[in-house]
Design a protein around this motif. Structure first.
Motif, mmCIF file in Angstrom:
data_model
loop_
_atom_site.group_PDB
_atom_site.id
_atom_site.type_symbol
_atom_site.label_atom_id
_atom_site.label_comp_id
_atom_site.label_asym_id
_atom_site.label_seq_id
_atom_site.Cartn_x
_atom_site.Cartn_y
_atom_site.Cartn_z
ATOM 1 N N TYR A 102 -24.417 90.461 -32.565
ATOM 2 C CA TYR A 102 -25.042 91.783 -32.586
ATOM 3 C C TYR A 102 -26.511 91.693 -33.023
ATOM 4 C CZ TYR A 102 -26.483 96.265 -34.462
ATOM 5 O OH TYR A 102 -27.206 97.384 -34.754
ATOM 6 N N LEU A 103 -26.753 90.963 -34.117
ATOM 7 C CA LEU A 103 -28.128 90.874 -34.614
ATOM 8 C C LEU A 103 -29.018 90.135 -33.613
ATOM 9 C CD1 LEU A 103 -27.468 90.125 -38.407
ATOM 10 C CD2 LEU A 103 -28.159 92.289 -37.363
ATOM 11 N N GLY A 104 -28.451 89.117 -32.973
ATOM 12 C CA GLY A 104 -29.198 88.395 -31.939
ATOM 13 C C GLY A 104 -29.552 89.331 -30.788
ATOM 14 N N PHE A 105 -28.613 90.191 -30.415
ATOM 15 C CA PHE A 105 -28.849 91.126 -29.316
ATOM 16 C C PHE A 105 -30.005 92.071 -29.641
ATOM 17 C CE2 PHE A 105 -28.116 95.289 -27.356
ATOM 18 C CZ PHE A 105 -28.112 94.950 -26.014
ATOM 19 N N VAL A 106 -30.009 92.633 -30.857
ATOM 20 C CA VAL A 106 -31.063 93.614 -31.155
ATOM 21 C C VAL A 106 -32.446 92.948 -31.208
ATOM 22 C CG1 VAL A 106 -29.516 95.234 -32.347
ATOM 23 C CG2 VAL A 106 -30.780 93.576 -33.694
ATOM 24 N N VAL A 107 -32.503 91.711 -31.660
ATOM 25 C CA VAL A 107 -33.798 91.010 -31.665
ATOM 26 C C VAL A 107 -34.235 90.731 -30.231
ATOM 27 C CG1 VAL A 107 -34.977 88.869 -32.309
ATOM 28 C CG2 VAL A 107 -33.462 89.998 -33.951
ATOM 29 N N TRP A 108 -33.284 90.248 -29.418
ATOM 30 C CA TRP A 108 -33.591 89.956 -28.011
ATOM 31 C C TRP A 108 -34.082 91.210 -27.296
ATOM 32 C CZ3 TRP A 108 -31.115 92.007 -23.647
ATOM 33 C CH2 TRP A 108 -31.527 91.452 -22.441
ATOM 34 N N VAL A 109 -33.434 92.347 -27.563
ATOM 35 C CA VAL A 109 -33.818 93.614 -26.923
ATOM 36 C C VAL A 109 -35.287 93.921 -27.197
ATOM 37 C CG1 VAL A 109 -33.572 96.136 -27.191
ATOM 38 C CG2 VAL A 109 -31.579 94.740 -26.710
ATOM 39 N N GLY A 110 -35.699 93.770 -28.466
ATOM 40 C CA GLY A 110 -37.087 94.050 -28.818
ATOM 41 C C GLY A 110 -38.058 93.236 -27.986
ATOM 42 N N PHE A 111 -37.805 91.931 -27.857
ATOM 43 C CA PHE A 111 -38.714 91.055 -27.096
ATOM 44 C C PHE A 111 -38.602 91.300 -25.586
ATOM 45 C CE2 PHE A 111 -38.558 88.705 -31.099
ATOM 46 C CZ PHE A 111 -39.908 88.437 -31.274
ATOM 47 N N PHE A 112 -37.364 91.477 -25.118
ATOM 48 C CA PHE A 112 -37.137 91.644 -23.677
ATOM 49 C C PHE A 112 -37.807 92.912 -23.140
ATOM 50 C CE2 PHE A 112 -34.293 93.650 -20.442
ATOM 51 C CZ PHE A 112 -34.558 92.783 -19.399
ATOM 52 N N TYR A 165 -37.503 95.442 -33.780
ATOM 53 C CA TYR A 165 -37.319 95.936 -32.408
ATOM 54 C C TYR A 165 -38.000 97.275 -32.153
ATOM 55 C CZ TYR A 165 -32.924 98.530 -33.699
ATOM 56 O OH TYR A 165 -31.972 99.363 -34.234
ATOM 57 N N ILE A 166 -38.223 98.074 -33.198
ATOM 58 C CA ILE A 166 -38.957 99.330 -32.974
ATOM 59 C C ILE A 166 -40.444 99.045 -32.792
ATOM 60 C CG2 ILE A 166 -39.580 101.593 -33.938
ATOM 61 C CD1 ILE A 166 -36.709 101.531 -33.207
ATOM 62 N N ILE A 167 -40.973 98.127 -33.577
ATOM 63 C CA ILE A 167 -42.403 97.795 -33.433
ATOM 64 C C ILE A 167 -42.670 97.262 -32.025
ATOM 65 C CG2 ILE A 167 -44.194 96.150 -34.139
ATOM 66 C CD1 ILE A 167 -43.002 96.423 -37.007
ATOM 67 N N LEU A 168 -41.788 96.390 -31.550
ATOM 68 C CA LEU A 168 -42.038 95.756 -30.252
ATOM 69 C C LEU A 168 -41.944 96.747 -29.092
ATOM 70 C CD1 LEU A 168 -40.139 92.395 -30.781
ATOM 71 C CD2 LEU A 168 -42.579 92.650 -30.309
ATOM 72 N N SER A 169 -40.883 97.550 -29.057
ATOM 73 C CA SER A 169 -40.655 98.339 -27.840
ATOM 74 C C SER A 169 -40.327 99.806 -28.083
ATOM 75 C CB SER A 169 -39.530 97.703 -27.027
ATOM 76 O OG SER A 169 -39.736 96.330 -26.903
ATOM 77 N N GLY A 170 -40.515 100.305 -29.272
ATOM 78 C CA GLY A 170 -40.410 101.742 -29.534
ATOM 79 C C GLY A 170 -39.072 102.353 -29.167
ATOM 80 N N LEU A 171 -39.138 103.568 -28.603
ATOM 81 C CA LEU A 171 -37.905 104.308 -28.308
ATOM 82 C C LEU A 171 -37.046 103.587 -27.273
ATOM 83 C CD1 LEU A 171 -36.321 106.937 -28.884
ATOM 84 C CD2 LEU A 171 -37.435 107.932 -26.900
ATOM 85 N N LEU A 172 -37.704 102.836 -26.368
ATOM 86 C CA LEU A 172 -36.958 102.118 -25.339
ATOM 87 C C LEU A 172 -35.948 101.157 -25.986
ATOM 88 C CD1 LEU A 172 -36.911 102.017 -22.261
ATOM 89 C CD2 LEU A 172 -38.543 100.146 -22.349
ATOM 90 N N SER A 173 -36.406 100.377 -26.961
ATOM 91 C CA SER A 173 -35.479 99.449 -27.614
ATOM 92 C C SER A 173 -34.528 100.205 -28.546
ATOM 93 C CB SER A 173 -36.239 98.371 -28.379
ATOM 94 O OG SER A 173 -37.097 98.958 -29.320
ATOM 95 N N ALA A 174 -34.998 101.312 -29.126
ATOM 96 C CA ALA A 174 -34.098 102.113 -29.981
ATOM 97 C C ALA A 174 -32.915 102.610 -29.151
ATOM 98 C CB ALA A 174 -34.852 103.283 -30.595
ATOM 99 N N ILE A 175 -33.198 103.092 -27.932
ATOM 100 C CA ILE A 175 -32.121 103.622 -27.089
ATOM 101 C C ILE A 175 -31.206 102.492 -26.612
ATOM 102 C CG2 ILE A 175 -31.681 104.665 -24.813
ATOM 103 C CD1 ILE A 175 -33.851 106.675 -25.400
ATOM 104 N N PHE A 176 -31.806 101.360 -26.222
ATOM 105 C CA PHE A 176 -30.999 100.208 -25.798
ATOM 106 C C PHE A 176 -30.011 99.804 -26.900
ATOM 107 C CE2 PHE A 176 -31.296 96.937 -22.396
ATOM 108 C CZ PHE A 176 -31.863 97.743 -21.424
#
Lengths: 74, 553
Positions: free
Chosen positions: B17-27, B170-181
């Motif tokens: 889970y934690l790996g996924f949320v970090v990946w989401v931010g970068f992706f 993940y919020i710094i990297l991609s904002g609401l997009l990563s928050a929603i993901f």
């Protein structure tokens, strides 16, 4: 700054993969403790819920991944 | 009390889970090019994605763990928070209010106040909302650390800094997009973690016919015990439920709190934005049964002397909020423990991320761009959003340590919302319904409503008045006083807004087109099948809502 949208796979595809991985780990735990008996201080241990719930997550994940594998969103 | 033991399998699930949320931010960073991408996820989500994110933002741990605690303390009566306390307001948002928010390309709820009234009303609301989100995030973080320390034995400081760090990344990297993901991922993990609890509990208690058969009627009904406050354990009568909870509290939260509404704003068109809360209403009802059902399992087990089940005690009082972690300890084998612990952490992170993404949007658009740098470029706005996230996270960490030194601060969370949201919903609703409400009327209505609500709260805390002084009928619980205070704040704000508007300058009608009912531009609406119309799906929710209230009357 270019504002052209880049296509990507739908979120459900990624959710599917995570559910597959989590489901497999949960199932693996259930099967492992079926053959390596330790005393678990929990109720309803005879139901082997890790196996069944892991299977549910795995099937759910497979369905999400397969249905969305060729879709893209912009 | 012994703590939950995590096996390697459980750690593996948490790491996935934690790996996924970090990946989401970068992706997702490469998809975040404009300020709308960063703050509103590019406004390209489907109704279902926006609806699930809308629901997930409401599935913070304080809601899930807290309402399960209410179920353990008050039984089925706690389901009111999911029915009368949610469904009418959610449907009203989807059917009536969303077009006013969405069609004008408004980026936040303070943004609506700017378009409808003026800059000072917007800034007042933006500042109070920002304070509320940062404080809520801090309290949420404190509660996370408390749960992890109590049930897993984890270090307090490490829990706070690590979880805040993941959300910040993940919020710094991609904002609401990563928050929603991540919220959608969290949505599935949370269901995966808690759906089993009431099911296993009911099996443990002897099946559906026997599980709650021994509970007294006050724990198994909704309305038949609400004739007077003395008839139910929550000490609430039906006017407090209908007007206080169903209107004063619920409309403030569901129709005005930008944390929730922001998810619907991310939808690709107005129909999808209207459908988002309506889709969420189905999940809200289901969640009510899972959460309150889990609490009721705990209640039934506590009343069974042979079960060996007991809740924790904190400061000599029963800690009802411990019911969900304790049920996980009772029923979950290795593997499922990992899903359960991950779902708890996901709930906290969803709450934290929701607050942060709402805070950075309101700060950037409604304070920074509105007051400090009116000509900010897109690049500058995204930079400011990222900086606001860092500052917001640091402030929430300070808030968490503050809450640690003063645990009763958590009791103020609902109160803070009623100071800020109830007056806001008053002026927003009036603004949408009445074209002659003036900017000065709205500003003074919102400011004085907030001050009066705060004064009522402090007078109660200091013992200057009793809850009965706020609630009609003379006798009331502290919770009833909370509900009534929100309603009074709404009425006072509305009254002042109307009164001041009679004597102050109104905005010309031409400037209010699309913002007020009756001044909307008539659009050619393409014919769509019935099943695609928001009102169709809202009608189904209404039918389900009525049936459930009758069945559990």
């Amino acid at each position: 700054m270019s504002t052209e949208a880049i296509p990507m796979r739908p979120i459900w595809y990624f959710v599917g993969w995570v559910l597959i991985i989590v489901g497999m780990i949960v199932m693996a735990a259930g099967i492992y403790y079926l053959f390596v008996p330790i005393h678990l201080d929990i109720e309803l241990r005879g139901m082997h819920m890790s196996i069944w719930w892991g299977l549910v997550l795995l099937i759910g994940g497979l369905m999400l991944t397969l249905f969305n594998r060729k879709k893209t969103v912009v | 009390m012994h703590t939950i033991t995590m096996t390697l399998f459980d750690w593996a699930i948490l790491l996935v889970y934690l790996g996924f949320v970090v990946w989401v931010g970068f992706f997702l960073k490469k998809f975040t090019k404009t300020d709308e991408d960063y703050f509103l996820a590019g406004r390209r989500n489907s109704a279902f994605v926006a609806g699930v994110a809308f629901m997930s933002a409401n599935m913070g741990a304080l809601e899930v763990v807290g309402y399960a605690g209410q179920g353990a303390e008050y039984g089925l009566f706690a389901l009111h928070f999911y029915l009368i306390g949610a469904i009418p307001a959610i449907l009203f948002l989807g059917i009536f209010m969303m077009p006013f928010y969405y069609k004008n390309r408004i980026k936040s709820t303070p943004g609506y106040l700017k378009e409808r009234y003026d800059e000072k009303t917007r800034v007042l609301n933006a500042i109070s909302f920002s304070l509320m989100t940062v404080l809520s995030a801090g309290i949420s973080l404190y509660a996370l650390a408390l749960v992890l320390k109590t049930f897993l034995g984890w270090d307090w400081d490490l829990s706070i800094w690590l979880s805040a760090g993941f959300v910040a990344l993940y919020i710094i990297l991609s904002g609401l997009l990563s928050a929603i993901f991540t919220e959608i991922m969290q949505f599935f993990l949370i269901w995966g973690g808690i759906l089993l609890l009431p099911v296993l509990g009911i099996v443990d208690l002897g099946g559906p016919g026997k599980a709650f058969a021994n509970l007294p009627a006050v724990y198994t009904h909704l309305w038949s015990i609400a004739g007077s406050a003395a008839d139910n354990p929550m000490k609430l009568d039906w006017p407090a439920l209908v007007f206080g909870l169903g209107f004063g509290i619920s409309f403030g939260y569901w129709t005005t709190d930008f944390l929730i509404i922001q998810r619907a704003f991310s939808a690709k068109d107005v129909r999808s934005a209207r459908l988002a809360p309506i889709i969420a209403s189905y999940f809200k009802i289901l969640l009510g049964f899972v959460v309150v059902g889990s609490g009721m399992v705990g209640l039934a087990l506590m009343r069974d002397p042979h079960s060996g089940f007991a809740l924790l005690h904190t400061d000599g009082r029963v800690n009802y909020d411990s019911v969900i972690p304790l049920l996980m300890m009772r029923y979950f084998p290795p593997g499922l423990v990992g899903v359960g612990v991950t779902s708890l952490i996901a709930m906290f992170m969803a709450g934290q991320a929701g607050n942060m993404s709402a805070f950075n949007t309101v700060w950037t658009y409604d304070i920074y761009q509105s007051v400090i740098n009116k000509s900010a470029s897109q690049k500058n706005l995204i930079w400011m959003g990222r900086a606001a996230t860092v500052v917001g996270i640091l402030l929430s960490i300070i808030g968490a340590y503050w809450a640690k030194s003063m645990p009763t601060i958590i009791d103020y969370l609902q109160a803070i919302a009623s100071w800020i949201l109830a007056p806001a919903v008053a002026v927003i609703l009036l603004g949408m319904l009445v074209k002659w409400i003036s900017p000065d009327g709205a500003f003074w209505g919102m400011l004085i409503g907030t001050i009066v609500s705060f004064a009522m709260f402090m007078a109660l805390q200091l013992g200057w008045i009793t809850p009965g002084a706020i609630a009609p009928g003379g006798t009331a619980s502290a919770m009833a006083a909370n509900f009534w205070r929100a309603l009074w704040a709404w009425l006072i704000s509305s009254g002042i807004a109307v009164g001041v508007s009679l004597f102050t300058e109104k905005r010309p009608e031409a400037e209010l087109v699309g913002l007020v009912r009756g001044l909307s531009v008539k659009e050619e609406v393409a014919e769509i099948p019935l099943y695609k119309k928001p009102v169709f799906w809202a009608s189904i929710t209404v039918v389900v809502f009525i049936i459930l209230n009758i069945v559990f009357w």
